[in-house]
Scaffold this motif. Structure first.
Motif, PDB file in Angstrom:
ATOM      1  N   ASN A  45       0.827  -1.211   0.000  1.00 35.37           N
ATOM      2  CA  ASN A  45       0.000   0.000   0.000  1.00 35.37           C
ATOM      3  C   ASN A  45       0.858   1.256   0.000  1.00 35.37           C
ATOM      4  O   ASN A  45       0.537   2.242  -0.663  1.00 35.37           O
ATOM      5  N   ALA A  46       1.959   1.221   0.735  1.00 40.87           N
ATOM      6  CA  ALA A  46       2.865   2.365   0.759  1.00 40.87           C
ATOM      7  C   ALA A  46       3.478   2.592  -0.621  1.00 40.87           C
ATOM      8  O   ALA A  46       3.833   3.711  -0.979  1.00 40.87           O
ATOM      9  N   ALA A  47       3.571   1.510  -1.400  1.00 42.37           N
ATOM     10  CA  ALA A  47       4.094   1.612  -2.764  1.00 42.37           C
ATOM     11  C   ALA A  47       2.979   2.015  -3.736  1.00 42.37           C
ATOM     12  O   ALA A  47       3.163   1.979  -4.935  1.00 42.37           O
ATOM     13  N   HIS A  48       1.822   2.363  -3.197  1.00 42.44           N
ATOM     14  CA  HIS A  48       0.660   2.800  -3.972  1.00 42.44           C
ATOM     15  C   HIS A  48       0.089   1.694  -4.847  1.00 42.44           C
ATOM     16  O   HIS A  48      -0.376   1.949  -5.941  1.00 42.44           O
ATOM     17  N   VAL A  49       0.152   0.468  -4.347  1.00 42.37           N
ATOM     18  CA  VAL A  49      -0.529  -0.633  -5.018  1.00 42.37           C
ATOM     19  C   VAL A  49      -1.945  -0.637  -4.467  1.00 42.37           C
ATOM     20  O   VAL A  49      -2.228  -1.234  -3.454  1.00 42.37           O
ATOM     21  N   ASP A  50      -2.794   0.112  -5.128  1.00 50.84           N
ATOM     22  CA  ASP A  50      -4.149   0.238  -4.603  1.00 50.84           C
ATOM     23  C   ASP A  50      -5.214  -0.170  -5.603  1.00 50.84           C
ATOM     24  O   ASP A  50      -6.389  -0.061  -5.336  1.00 50.84           O
ATOM     25  N   ASP A  51      -4.794  -0.680  -6.752  1.00 44.92           N
ATOM     26  CA  ASP A  51      -5.774  -1.064  -7.756  1.00 44.92           C
ATOM     27  C   ASP A  51      -6.154  -2.540  -7.658  1.00 44.92           C
ATOM     28  O   ASP A  51      -7.327  -2.870  -7.644  1.00 44.92           O
ATOM     29  N   VAL A  52      -5.167  -3.418  -7.610  1.00 41.54           N
ATOM     30  CA  VAL A  52      -5.442  -4.856  -7.529  1.00 41.54           C
ATOM     31  C   VAL A  52      -4.177  -5.580  -7.070  1.00 41.54           C
ATOM     32  O   VAL A  52      -3.067  -5.148  -7.358  1.00 41.54           O
ATOM     33  N   VAL A  53      -4.381  -6.672  -6.318  1.00 39.42           N
ATOM     34  CA  VAL A  53      -3.282  -7.540  -5.903  1.00 39.42           C
ATOM     35  C   VAL A  53      -3.569  -8.941  -6.437  1.00 39.42           C
ATOM     36  O   VAL A  53      -4.671  -9.451  -6.304  1.00 39.42           O
ATOM     37  N   LEU A  54      -2.559  -9.526  -7.065  1.00 39.56           N
ATOM     38  CA  LEU A  54      -2.637 -10.908  -7.513  1.00 39.56           C
ATOM     39  C   LEU A  54      -1.790 -11.754  -6.577  1.00 39.56           C
ATOM     40  O   LEU A  54      -0.614 -11.464  -6.367  1.00 39.56           O
ATOM     41  N   VAL A  55      -2.407 -12.778  -6.009  1.00 41.18           N
ATOM     42  CA  VAL A  55      -1.708 -13.683  -5.097  1.00 41.18           C
ATOM     43  C   VAL A  55      -1.486 -14.994  -5.846  1.00 41.18           C
ATOM     44  O   VAL A  55      -2.442 -15.645  -6.248  1.00 41.18           O
ATOM     45  N   VAL A  56      -0.231 -15.365  -6.034  1.00 37.96           N
ATOM     46  CA  VAL A  56       0.109 -16.608  -6.718  1.00 37.96           C
ATOM     47  C   VAL A  56       0.175 -17.709  -5.670  1.00 37.96           C
ATOM     48  O   VAL A  56       0.929 -17.607  -4.706  1.00 37.96           O
ATOM     49  N   GLY A  57      -0.650 -18.737  -5.867  1.00 38.86           N
ATOM     50  CA  GLY A  57      -0.647 -19.838  -4.909  1.00 38.86           C
ATOM     51  C   GLY A  57      -1.775 -20.807  -5.181  1.00 38.86           C
ATOM     52  O   GLY A  57      -2.635 -20.574  -6.036  1.00 38.86           O
ATOM     53  N   ALA A  58      -1.769 -21.877  -4.435  1.00 40.47           N
ATOM     54  CA  ALA A  58      -2.793 -22.910  -4.572  1.00 40.47           C
ATOM     55  C   ALA A  58      -4.078 -22.491  -3.858  1.00 40.47           C
ATOM     56  O   ALA A  58      -4.031 -21.802  -2.842  1.00 40.47           O
ATOM     57  N   LYS A  59      -5.200 -22.922  -4.402  1.00 39.64           N
ATOM     58  CA  LYS A  59      -6.506 -22.599  -3.812  1.00 39.64           C
ATOM     59  C   LYS A  59      -6.632 -23.140  -2.386  1.00 39.64           C
ATOM     60  O   LYS A  59      -7.347 -22.569  -1.575  1.00 39.64           O
ATOM     61  N   ASN A  60      -5.921 -24.210  -2.077  1.00 44.38           N
ATOM     62  CA  ASN A  60      -6.005 -24.801  -0.737  1.00 44.38           C
ATOM     63  C   ASN A  60      -4.885 -24.331   0.189  1.00 44.38           C
ATOM     64  O   ASN A  60      -4.714 -24.865   1.281  1.00 44.38           O
ATOM     65  N   SER A  61      -4.122 -23.320  -0.226  1.00 47.86           N
ATOM     66  CA  SER A  61      -3.028 -22.804   0.586  1.00 47.86           C
ATOM     67  C   SER A  61      -3.556 -21.790   1.598  1.00 47.86           C
ATOM     68  O   SER A  61      -4.107 -20.754   1.225  1.00 47.86           O
ATOM     69  N   SER A  62      -3.373 -22.091   2.879  1.00 54.83           N
ATOM     70  CA  SER A  62      -3.852 -21.154   3.899  1.00 54.83           C
ATOM     71  C   SER A  62      -3.096 -19.830   3.822  1.00 54.83           C
ATOM     72  O   SER A  62      -3.672 -18.770   4.030  1.00 54.83           O
ATOM     73  N   ASN A  63      -1.796 -19.876   3.507  1.00 52.03           N
ATOM     74  CA  ASN A  63      -1.021 -18.638   3.381  1.00 52.03           C
ATOM     75  C   ASN A  63      -1.540 -17.771   2.241  1.00 52.03           C
ATOM     76  O   ASN A  63      -1.728 -16.567   2.395  1.00 52.03           O
ATOM     77  N   SER A  64      -1.765 -18.385   1.094  1.00 52.41           N
ATOM     78  CA  SER A  64      -2.252 -17.632  -0.072  1.00 52.41           C
ATOM     79  C   SER A  64      -3.625 -17.034   0.202  1.00 52.41           C
ATOM     80  O   SER A  64      -3.879 -15.866  -0.118  1.00 52.41           O
ATOM     81  N   ASN A  65      -4.498 -17.817   0.779  1.00 55.28           N
ATOM     82  CA  ASN A  65      -5.837 -17.310   1.101  1.00 55.28           C
ATOM     83  C   ASN A  65      -5.769 -16.184   2.118  1.00 55.28           C
ATOM     84  O   ASN A  65      -6.511 -15.212   2.020  1.00 55.28           O
ATOM     85  N   ARG A  66      -4.870 -16.291   3.072  1.00 57.87           N
ATOM     86  CA  ARG A  66      -4.726 -15.234   4.080  1.00 57.87           C
ATOM     87  C   ARG A  66      -4.235 -13.945   3.440  1.00 57.87           C
ATOM     88  O   ARG A  66      -4.688 -12.853   3.796  1.00 57.87           O
ATOM     89  N   LEU A  67      -3.296 -14.036   2.491  1.00 58.57           N
ATOM     90  CA  LEU A  67      -2.832 -12.846   1.785  1.00 58.57           C
ATOM     91  C   LEU A  67      -3.987 -12.161   1.050  1.00 58.57           C
ATOM     92  O   LEU A  67      -4.101 -10.938   1.058  1.00 58.57           O
ATOM     93  N   CYS A  68      -4.867 -12.938   0.436  1.00 62.46           N
ATOM     94  CA  CYS A  68      -6.049 -12.368  -0.232  1.00 62.46           C
ATOM     95  C   CYS A  68      -6.965 -11.688   0.777  1.00 62.46           C
ATOM     96  O   CYS A  68      -7.463 -10.591   0.528  1.00 62.46           O
ATOM     97  N   GLU A  69      -7.178 -12.328   1.910  1.00 61.20           N
ATOM     98  CA  GLU A  69      -8.045 -11.761   2.947  1.00 61.20           C
ATOM     99  C   GLU A  69      -7.494 -10.431   3.456  1.00 61.20           C
ATOM    100  O   GLU A  69      -8.245  -9.464   3.612  1.00 61.20           O
ATOM    101  N   ILE A  70      -6.205 -10.398   3.727  1.00 59.08           N
ATOM    102  CA  ILE A  70      -5.606  -9.170   4.248  1.00 59.08           C
ATOM    103  C   ILE A  70      -5.705  -8.052   3.225  1.00 59.08           C
ATOM    104  O   ILE A  70      -6.036  -6.917   3.555  1.00 59.08           O
TER     105      ILE A  70
END
Length: 122
Positions: A45-70
């Motif tokens: 966010n400080a880098a002004h990434v405010d349009d969209v975030v793409l999280v690369v990972g498996a659908k069953n990855s708790s880490n990847s899903n958590r990054l999307c949630e945050i």
């Protein structure tokens, strides 16, 4: 991303997973006054990434899903993708910045491929 738009690709790659030193999953381990994953999203966010975030990972990855949630909690739309073939143009056609991050088990080559793909759209 529209060809005429000034675009920027920001990548945040976190190595995470269980840690004996931290005693927990590194993404939820404290980093200052917040979890490491929250720190990474705040940095984006400080880098002004405010349009969209793409999280690369498996659908069953708790880490990847958590990054999307945050990201969503921060008000930034996010999409969990396995690789660049899952990027939908409507997510990025009218944006000026795209954040890229990855779950702990995402191979570096997949993340690099996503960044290369986005850079090719300039």
């Amino acid at each position: 991303m529209s060809p005429s738009a000034a675009t920027r690709v920001t990548a945040i790659v976190l190595a995470a997973g269980s840690s004996t030193r931290y005693g927990t999953n590194k993404l939820v381990a404290p980093y200052g006054d917040r979890p490491l994953a929250q720190h990474a999203i705040d940095a984006a966010n400080a880098a002004h990434v405010d349009d969209v975030v793409l999280v690369v990972g498996a659908k069953n990855s708790s880490n990847s899903n958590r990054l999307c949630e945050i990201s969503a909690q921060m008000g930034v739309p996010s999409h969990l993708i396995a690789d660049s073939s899952e990027i939908r143009r409507e997510w990025i056609d009218e944006v000026r910045s795209v954040g890229v991050t990855a779950g702990a088990s995402a191979p570096e080559e997949l993340v690099s491929d996503v960044v290369r793909y986005l850079a090719s759209l300039r």
